[in-house]
Write a protein that holds these residues in place. Structure first.
Motif, PDB file in Angstrom:
ATOM      1  N   GLU A  89       0.840  -1.203   0.000  1.00 57.47           N
ATOM      2  CA  GLU A  89       0.000   0.000   0.000  1.00 57.47           C
ATOM      3  C   GLU A  89       0.875   1.254   0.000  1.00 57.47           C
ATOM      4  N   ARG A  90       1.949   1.200   0.780  1.00 59.04           N
ATOM      5  CA  ARG A  90       2.830   2.373   0.874  1.00 59.04           C
ATOM      6  C   ARG A  90       3.653   2.556  -0.401  1.00 59.04           C
ATOM      7  N   SER A  91       4.135   1.467  -0.996  1.00 58.77           N
ATOM      8  CA  SER A  91       4.949   1.629  -2.212  1.00 58.77           C
ATOM      9  C   SER A  91       4.094   2.125  -3.376  1.00 58.77           C
ATOM     10  N   GLU A  92       2.821   1.681  -3.419  1.00 58.87           N
ATOM     11  CA  GLU A  92       1.935   2.153  -4.488  1.00 58.87           C
ATOM     12  C   GLU A  92       1.572   3.627  -4.276  1.00 58.87           C
ATOM     13  N   ALA A  93       1.398   4.026  -3.003  1.00 59.42           N
ATOM     14  CA  ALA A  93       1.117   5.450  -2.724  1.00 59.42           C
ATOM     15  C   ALA A  93       2.321   6.300  -3.131  1.00 59.42           C
ATOM     16  N   LEU A  94       3.530   5.814  -2.840  1.00 57.22           N
ATOM     17  CA  LEU A  94       4.740   6.566  -3.218  1.00 57.22           C
ATOM     18  C   LEU A  94       4.867   6.645  -4.736  1.00 57.22           C
ATOM     19  N   ARG A  95       4.545   5.555  -5.404  1.00 55.99           N
ATOM     20  CA  ARG A  95       4.639   5.534  -6.870  1.00 55.99           C
ATOM     21  C   ARG A  95       3.708   6.591  -7.480  1.00 55.99           C
ATOM     22  N   SER A  96       2.463   6.688  -6.943  1.00 50.47           N
ATOM     23  CA  SER A  96       1.526   7.716  -7.436  1.00 50.47           C
ATOM     24  C   SER A  96       2.057   9.111  -7.144  1.00 50.47           C
ATOM     25  N   ARG A  97       2.551   9.282  -5.934  1.00 47.58           N
ATOM     26  CA  ARG A  97       3.017  10.604  -5.532  1.00 47.58           C
ATOM     27  C   ARG A  97       4.213  11.025  -6.395  1.00 47.58           C
ATOM     28  N   ILE A  98       5.129  10.093  -6.651  1.00 47.19           N
ATOM     29  CA  ILE A  98       6.318  10.431  -7.451  1.00 47.19           C
ATOM     30  C   ILE A  98       5.903  10.791  -8.873  1.00 47.19           C
ATOM     31  N   ALA A  99       4.883  10.107  -9.402  1.00 46.97           N
ATOM     32  CA  ALA A  99       4.406  10.438 -10.754  1.00 46.97           C
ATOM     33  C   ALA A  99       3.842  11.857 -10.796  1.00 46.97           C
ATOM     34  N   GLU A 100       3.117  12.262  -9.708  1.00 52.03           N
ATOM     35  CA  GLU A 100       2.621  13.644  -9.624  1.00 52.03           C
ATOM     36  C   GLU A 100       3.781  14.630  -9.569  1.00 52.03           C
ATOM     37  N   LEU A 101       4.802  14.263  -8.785  1.00 48.18           N
ATOM     38  CA  LEU A 101       5.953  15.162  -8.612  1.00 48.18           C
ATOM     39  C   LEU A 101       6.754  15.293  -9.899  1.00 48.18           C
ATOM     40  N   LEU A 102       6.747  14.239 -10.714  1.00 51.16           N
ATOM     41  CA  LEU A 102       7.414  14.303 -12.018  1.00 51.16           C
ATOM     42  C   LEU A 102       6.810  15.451 -12.836  1.00 51.16           C
ATOM     43  N   GLU A 103       5.490  15.555 -12.825  1.00 46.15           N
ATOM     44  CA  GLU A 103       4.822  16.645 -13.553  1.00 46.15           C
ATOM     45  C   GLU A 103       5.074  17.988 -12.856  1.00 46.15           C
ATOM     46  N   ALA A 104       4.979  17.980 -11.515  1.00 38.66           N
ATOM     47  CA  ALA A 104       5.144  19.236 -10.760  1.00 38.66           C
ATOM     48  C   ALA A 104       6.527  19.829 -10.988  1.00 38.66           C
ATOM     49  N   ASP A 105       7.534  18.958 -11.161  1.00 44.47           N
ATOM     50  CA  ASP A 105       8.904  19.443 -11.346  1.00 44.47           C
ATOM     51  C   ASP A 105       9.042  20.238 -12.644  1.00 44.47           C
ATOM     52  N   THR A 106       8.345  19.786 -13.693  1.00 47.55           N
ATOM     53  CA  THR A 106       8.427  20.511 -14.964  1.00 47.55           C
ATOM     54  C   THR A 106       7.778  21.896 -14.812  1.00 47.55           C
ATOM     55  N   GLN A 107       6.686  21.977 -14.016  1.00 49.75           N
ATOM     56  CA  GLN A 107       6.009  23.263 -13.799  1.00 49.75           C
ATOM     57  C   GLN A 107       6.877  24.192 -12.953  1.00 49.75           C
ATOM     58  N   ALA A 108       7.530  23.626 -11.938  1.00 48.26           N
ATOM     59  CA  ALA A 108       8.377  24.440 -11.055  1.00 48.26           C
ATOM     60  C   ALA A 108       9.510  25.073 -11.849  1.00 48.26           C
ATOM     61  N   TYR A 109      10.065  24.308 -12.780  1.00 45.03           N
ATOM     62  CA  TYR A 109      11.148  24.822 -13.620  1.00 45.03           C
ATOM     63  C   TYR A 109      10.628  25.944 -14.520  1.00 45.03           C
ATOM     64  N   ALA A 110       9.433  25.749 -15.079  1.00 43.18           N
ATOM     65  CA  ALA A 110       8.830  26.771 -15.945  1.00 43.18           C
ATOM     66  C   ALA A 110       8.601  28.069 -15.170  1.00 43.18           C
ATOM     67  N   ASN A 111       8.214  27.941 -13.891  1.00 40.12           N
ATOM     68  CA  ASN A 111       7.969  29.136 -13.068  1.00 40.12           C
ATOM     69  C   ASN A 111       9.249  29.949 -12.843  1.00 40.12           C
ATOM     70  N   VAL A 112      10.369  29.231 -12.648  1.00 44.49           N
ATOM     71  CA  VAL A 112      11.651  29.932 -12.463  1.00 44.49           C
ATOM     72  C   VAL A 112      11.996  30.697 -13.738  1.00 44.49           C
ATOM     73  N   MET A 113      11.814  30.028 -14.884  1.00 41.47           N
ATOM     74  CA  MET A 113      12.134  30.670 -16.164  1.00 41.47           C
ATOM     75  C   MET A 113      11.260  31.913 -16.384  1.00 41.47           C
ATOM     76  N   GLU A 114       9.992  31.810 -15.969  1.00 39.67           N
ATOM     77  CA  GLU A 114       9.060  32.929 -16.125  1.00 39.67           C
ATOM     78  C   GLU A 114       9.507  34.128 -15.265  1.00 39.67           C
ATOM     79  N   ALA A 115       9.872  33.852 -14.033  1.00 37.19           N
ATOM     80  CA  ALA A 115      10.337  34.931 -13.142  1.00 37.19           C
ATOM     81  C   ALA A 115      11.631  35.541 -13.692  1.00 37.19           C
ATOM     82  N   TYR A 116      12.490  34.679 -14.220  1.00 34.55           N
ATOM     83  CA  TYR A 116      13.790  35.117 -14.755  1.00 34.55           C
ATOM     84  C   TYR A 116      13.602  36.126 -15.887  1.00 34.55           C
ATOM     85  N   ARG A 117      12.525  35.944 -16.651  1.00 28.93           N
ATOM     86  CA  ARG A 117      12.273  36.810 -17.814  1.00 28.93           C
ATOM     87  C   ARG A 117      11.477  38.079 -17.470  1.00 28.93           C
TER      88      ARG A 117
END
Lengths: 209, 209
Positions: free
Chosen positions: A63-91
């Motif tokens: 149950e815990r490994s499957e919850a982590l797997r879901s959470r990591i998949a969400e974070l994979l997407e969130a990381d791309t957005q976080a990077y985009a936000n830095v680039m936006e502020a930079y500009r």
């Protein structure tokens, strides 16, 4: 969603010069692979004759490994957005003193978020390594190496995510925040490496037979 | 082909109790992620102003990292087949002395192949780590951490693939073959870890600024 891409397409996108997915998402996928392998060991043990005592504890690990797997998949997407936000502020414009101050504030907030997302990826990966230990100890002997593979990939993914934390920390002005974060990271990585080494020792012993 | 699955489907298949994909394929994907990240650093450098001296050498690194990425994807599929062959030999009849001898011969051949596929995955991963070094040294400073992530994931993937080599070696009767393979593995892993550490040192230095 990047996890809706085919594996081959994800790899192509990673290899390209496009800003996302980048190393943070690669690290996240490494952690998700680790979590999936821990789940596999649990699934190959639960219900299997001869492992009755492992069924209940590995149900909880699963149950815990499957919850982590879901959470990591969400974070994979969130990381791309976080990077985009830095680039936006930079500009953002910096023509006046006020604009400069606004840009600086936006940059600091974006950098902090861009540190926190890979930090959560790293923490999730270290938890995957923790789960690989009971999976290796109590799991199906035929799958013990898969617990070992899961621990190796998740530990490396933790270190990989931490490179992306460190990049952002190195540009953050709040020294107390930076120091507290670095202290937490040291404690986590030491513990995680110890746990990974224990898993590898169990696997080596089991393979020798 | 497993690389035709969506990323999320591949992870689901890995987590399931199905025999394939297993740890060997997980390790292969970790190596492919590393190769893709090396390629990304090359792609972010070639043609970029200020890095003119890196263009030509990184064109060559890119060609090699992309070739390794293709090869590792092939090996990901080959590993699932090698495992299936061992299972097939394992299920052969053993009712008579002749059947037993035939089964033993088939098992030994299948085990050897099932050791050689992950061994080639491991070798390919160690080559990815070698390529991460010039990528970190000569690549775009903004992407140096991606070379670091690539090296970390590929080194872990090498060790992960080697667990699957060792499992099969431990059942192979030809002791000279087993010893020679183990000696080659020791040399490879020592060299690879040294290279990974050099990449991490370059990345740490670059992040400090």
């Amino acid at each position: 969603m990047f996890t809706d891409l085919k594996v081959s397409e994800f790899l192509d996108a990673l290899a390209s010069k496009d800003a996302v997915p980048g190393g943070g998402s690669g690290a996240a996928l490494g952690g998700a692979l680790g979590a999936a392998l821990v789940s596999m060991v649990c699934n190959l043990t639960i219900g299997k004759k001869g492992y009755e005592e492992s069924w209940e504890p590995l149900e909880e690990i699963l149950e815990r490994s499957e919850a982590l797997r879901s959470r990591i998949a969400e974070l994979l997407e969130a990381d791309t957005q976080a990077y985009a936000n830095v680039m936006e502020a930079y500009r953002m414009p910096r023509g006046t003193e006020e604009a400069k101050a606004n840009r600086k504030e936006a940059m600091q907030a974006a950098l902090r978020h861009a540190a926190e997302v890979p930090l959560e990826i790293a923490k999730s990966c270290s938890k995957v390594v923790e789960l690989a230990l009971p999976a290796a100890e109590m799991g199906n002997r035929w799958a013990v190496s898969d617990a070992g593979v899961g621990a190796l990939l998740a530990e490396a993914a933790m270190h990989a995510a931490l490179l992306n934390v460190e990049i952002n920390l190195s540009s953050i002005d709040d020294t107390a925040y930076v120091q507290a974060t670095r202290d937490g990271i040291s404690a986590m990585t030491e513990e995680c490496t110890r746990t990974k080494d224990r898993v590898q020792a169990i696997v080596a012993e089991a393979i020798k037979g």
